[in-house]
Design a protein around this motif. Structure first.
Motif, mmCIF file in Angstrom:
data_model
loop_
_atom_site.group_PDB
_atom_site.id
_atom_site.type_symbol
_atom_site.label_atom_id
_atom_site.label_comp_id
_atom_site.label_asym_id
_atom_site.label_seq_id
_atom_site.Cartn_x
_atom_site.Cartn_y
_atom_site.Cartn_z
ATOM 1 N N SER A 149 26.187 62.791 -16.603
ATOM 2 C CA SER A 149 25.470 61.514 -16.498
ATOM 3 C C SER A 149 25.305 61.089 -15.046
ATOM 4 C CB SER A 149 26.211 60.438 -17.285
ATOM 5 O OG SER A 149 27.504 60.209 -16.746
ATOM 6 N N SER A 150 26.337 61.300 -14.240
ATOM 7 C CA SER A 150 26.229 60.945 -12.820
ATOM 8 C C SER A 150 25.223 61.836 -12.097
ATOM 9 C CB SER A 150 27.602 61.067 -12.151
ATOM 10 O OG SER A 150 28.543 60.201 -12.757
ATOM 11 N N MET A 203 24.148 58.423 -20.455
ATOM 12 C CA MET A 203 24.779 57.631 -19.398
ATOM 13 C C MET A 203 25.501 56.402 -19.932
ATOM 14 S SD MET A 203 22.024 57.630 -16.291
ATOM 15 C CE MET A 203 21.016 56.437 -17.162
ATOM 16 N N SER A 206 29.325 55.857 -19.706
ATOM 17 C CA SER A 206 29.925 55.871 -18.369
ATOM 18 C C SER A 206 29.624 54.560 -17.652
ATOM 19 C CB SER A 206 29.385 57.067 -17.566
ATOM 20 O OG SER A 206 29.912 57.058 -16.271
ATOM 21 N N THR A 209 28.903 55.177 -13.840
ATOM 22 C CA THR A 209 27.533 55.592 -13.524
ATOM 23 C C THR A 209 26.587 54.403 -13.535
ATOM 24 O OG1 THR A 209 27.945 57.774 -14.483
ATOM 25 C CG2 THR A 209 25.652 57.109 -14.198
#
Length: 545
Positions: A149-150, A203, A206, A209
């Motif tokens: 996701s990052s 994402m 998270s 993120t």
């Protein structure tokens, strides 16, 4: 939603397939791309009328649009690279279309920055290879990979020019204006937002993120607004407004509102394309002049274009009941309902006020203003072809926000803010207009800016991110290469190589010449003495005989 699957490679349990996904989001976005690309294509025949290779330019435009359509419809991360990387490659060719040093440097900065995002997506493909498939859109089973996701967030930020990858977007203004109309409305810069919107469910788990994305988007909005207030290049002001609106979209994503971000993406694409084509008409009709200090009173010379530019500027500023108002006002209201800190609200409200500030500055300077130096002679008048291009974008810029808000259920949110705060949100364009006229009436503010040239330079350099993206990366390599050149190419490699061989051969030839000259003299002396000896012997023999 319809998902079409075409197998490409199948080996036991390993399979790579080409997928096409057709749903409400992709169809709306493809419709927007078709409308804008069609209008820009019609506009290009007028703008590039003196271009020798105009068909080559049109083919590049079509290839650019095809890459964007590939990105929209393909949910597979491997096959998505065809559209993602195609946008980067064709954008390089379009930005350096005018073959000069400035265009080449801007194209290299654009391509290398986007290449960072390409590498990050390749890393994501490698990390997700253990799953055996790479379909990201509307999937939840990849949530275990927090690092993916990052990586996707930073990859989308490179395409959408978020801090610290913001320097390439104003530099891409070296391209022809029809290219800017596509790049800054519905294609290249929106590719990152669209990718993150589609893969948002990856994402969402998270918080780190989303927190980083929120900080990057807020700083991008603030920085773009500050630079646009001081910039004098006509096209760069519009490009910086695009950068600011991309920050608004990313901010909406960070608040877990992906469909609202898509709503603003669609409305922004329509009025920004209209703003660019009208700006291109002004530039084309004034000998290619882009300096706002040399433009003014265009209302009398180009009344049709200036009418449409006024509509696009009002929509950009978020004037009520324009298309930009519906999406931007919704994002602001939903952000005020979110439990964030005061500094977040402050930065967001100031940045949005900057939008209306530089929108009215642009309109006053170019449309109604009469500057000290105005180019009175106009090269070409408005053509009837432009009206066709304008009208399709005009209806989208005015009515698309209302239509989507009424028909698209994903953006139907109920907001619970009081009437006073709602009135303040609706009056944000008035705040920006008031700030503009306050600075206009108090000219000492501009005079005092002269005493702070470092501050002005810092703002115009996009908080030194231009230097960070160019000199910061180039200068260490240049210094290292200079030292390597001095120590290797001009140092011991020359000593052991050509120069050393030349020096050795020169000394050897000199010694050989000395030896040969001495040998020749000694040989002459020996011959002389031999001749004398022979003559003496002959004389003695003749004397005794």
């Amino acid at each position: 939603m319809t998902l079409l699957k075409f197998p490409l490679i199948s080996y036991y349990v390993f399979e790579i397939s080409f997928h096409l996904m057709l749903d409400e989001v992709s169809l709306i976005f493809m419709g927007v791309v078709f409308v804008i690309s069609g209008s820009v294509s019609i506009y290009s025949f007028w703008y590039m009328d003196d271009e020798k290779f105009v068909l080559r330019f049109i083919y590049l435009i079509f290839l650019f649009v095809a890459s964007m359509l590939m990105l929209i419809m393909v949910p597979n991360l491997i096959c998505l690279m065809l559209g993602w990387d195609g946008l980067g490659l064709v954008s390089f060719l379009l930005v350096c279309y005018y073959q000069n040093t400035k265009s080449l440097s801007a194209a290299m900065l654009t391509a290398l920055t986007n290449r960072v995002g390409d590498v990050l997506i390749l890393v994501c493909i490698g990390l997700l290879s253990s799953y055996g498939e790479w379909i990201l859109y509307n999937r939840y089973n990849f949530s275990a990979f927090v690092g993916v996701s990052s990586l996707l967030m930073f990859a989308g930020s490179t395409k959408s020019a978020q801090i610290p990858f913001s320097a390439w977007l104003p530099a891409a203004m070296a391209a022809p204006t029809p290219v800017s109309s596509l790049v800054h409305s519905s294609t290249l810069v929106t590719a990152g937002v669209y990718l993150l919107m589609r893969s948002f469910w990856l994402m969402e788990p998270s918080n780190l993120t989303l927190g980083v994305l929120k900080v990057m988007s807020l700083l991008t909005m603030l920085m773009a607004g500050m630079v646009a207030l001081l910039e004098v290049d006509f096209k760069k002001v519009i490009a910086l407004s695009t950068l600011s609106q991309l920050g608004v979209m990313m901010f909406s994503l960070s608040m877990k509102l992906p469909y609202v971000a898509f709503f603003h993406l669609v409305t922004h694409a329509s009025f920004k394309a209209l703003l660019f084509v009208t700006a291109g008409c002004v530039i084309h009709s004034n000998f290619g002049t882009q300096d706002m200090r040399l433009l003014g009173k265009c209302w009398t010379e180009l009344p049709i274009s200036m009418s449409f530019m006024s509509v696009a500027s009002f929509s950009l500023a978020g004037v009520p009941f324009m298309s930009g108002f519906y999406s931007k006002d919704l994002i602001i209201e939903l952000s005020l309902m979110n439990s964030d800190t005061l500094i977040v609200y402050l930065i967001m409200m100031v940045s949005v006020s900057f939008t209306s500030w530089y929108s009215f500055r642009l309109a006053v300077s170019v449309i109604w203003g009469l500057n000290k130096s105005v180019l009175k002679s106009v090269v070409s008048k408005e053509s009837g072809v432009l009206v066709i291009s304008y009208f399709s974008l005009f209806f989208c810029a005015v009515f698309s926000g209302w239509v989507i808000h009424q028909k698209y259920g994903q953006v139907s949110f109920s907001t619970f803010i009081d009437s006073v705060l709602f009135g303040a949100v609706c009056l944000i364009p008035v705040f920006g207009l008031g700030g503009f006229f306050y600075c206009l009436d108090h000219s000492e503010i501009h005079m005092n800016m002269v005493w702070y040239p470092k501050l002005t330079k810092f703002v115009l350099s996009m908080w030194n991110f231009k230097l960070f993206s160019t000199q910061f990366l180039v200068m260490p390599a240049m210094k290292c290469s200079y030292k390597v050149c001095r120590s290797l190419d001009q140092g011991w490699l020359e000593t052991l190589g050509p120069q050393g061989v030349f020096s050795c051969l020169s000394k050897a030839s000199q010694k050989n010449q000395v030896i040969q000259s001495r040998y020749f003299l000694s040989l002459l002396m020996v011959l002389f003495f031999v001749v004398l000896l022979v003559v003496a012997i002959i004389c003695l023999l003749s004397f005794f005989i």
